[in-house]
Design an enzyme around this catalytic site. Structure first.
Site, PDB file in Angstrom:
ATOM      1  N   CYS A 187      -2.927   1.528  -4.404  1.00  0.00           N
ATOM      2  CA  CYS A 187      -1.114   2.748  -4.689  1.00  0.00           C
ATOM      3  C   CYS A 187      -0.862   2.151  -6.285  1.00  0.00           C
ATOM      4  O   CYS A 187      -0.296   2.956  -6.186  1.00  0.00           O
ATOM      5  CB  CYS A 187       0.295   1.723  -4.181  1.00  0.00           C
ATOM      6  SG  CYS A 187      -0.220   0.011  -4.790  1.00  0.00           S
ATOM      7  N   CYS A 237       0.626  -1.267  -0.152  1.00  0.00           N
ATOM      8  CA  CYS A 237      -0.073   0.144  -0.183  1.00  0.00           C
ATOM      9  C   CYS A 237       1.322   1.364   0.124  1.00  0.00           C
ATOM     10  O   CYS A 237       2.141   1.754   0.161  1.00  0.00           O
ATOM     11  CB  CYS A 237      -0.964   0.277   0.950  1.00  0.00           C
ATOM     12  SG  CYS A 237      -0.264   0.262   2.980  1.00  0.00           S
ATOM     13  N   CYS A 264       3.700  -0.267  -8.238  1.00  0.00           N
ATOM     14  CA  CYS A 264       4.354  -1.621  -8.698  1.00  0.00           C
ATOM     15  C   CYS A 264       4.591  -1.877  -9.700  1.00  0.00           C
ATOM     16  O   CYS A 264       3.889  -2.388 -10.425  1.00  0.00           O
ATOM     17  CB  CYS A 264       3.101  -2.051  -7.127  1.00  0.00           C
ATOM     18  SG  CYS A 264       3.943  -3.985  -6.912  1.00  0.00           S
TER      19      CYS A 264
END
Length: 137
Positions: A85, A11, A89
């Protein structure tokens, strides 16, 4: 290389959702799963309301420290679970990615964090059944 599956929870601040998810997975799956958590912009400390909400169910995350997301942590994981997020990633071929839409506990009191904690637990139970079911008799 380990035979057990590895899961990375990501996150933004690695201070609430990902910390609770990592703690639930560790608590419920024990040593059947490797667990990591990280944040794209880690906070200074774990959210005190998340710490208290987890303490209420007998899990202590007060000593956890938010960690920065690295490409290496993604490479070392079989499953990457993102929680609000966005696209930060790193996407690495061969990894399984799940995006869990969960309310952000930031700025909420323990009353607001409890339903998030409970939803995370239910998702973790489903995840365990999928990637690391308990050995049969």
């Amino acid at each position: 290389m380990s035979d057990k599956p590895s899961v990375l929870f990501v996150c933004v601040h690695n201070a609430g959702r990902s910390q609770m998810a990592a703690a639930w997975l560790t608590h419920l799956a024990g040593d059947r799963v490797e667990v990591r958590s990280a944040g794209s912009a880690p906070g200074a400390q774990v959210n005190p309301s998340a710490v208290e909400a987890m303490r209420e169910v007998g899990i202590d995350i007060s000593a956890e420290i938010p960690k920065v997301l690295t490409v290496e942590s993604v490479q070392a994981s079989d499953v990457c679970i993102t929680m609000g997020c966005g696209d930060v990633c790193p996407v690495i071929p061969g990894k399984r990615y799940l995006d869990w839409t969960l309310d952000d506990p930031a700025g909420q009191g323990v009353e607001g964090v409890r339903p998030i904690r409970d939803e995370i637990k239910a998702r973790i139970e489903d995840l365990i059944a999928d990637i690391a079911p308990a050995p049969g008799p």
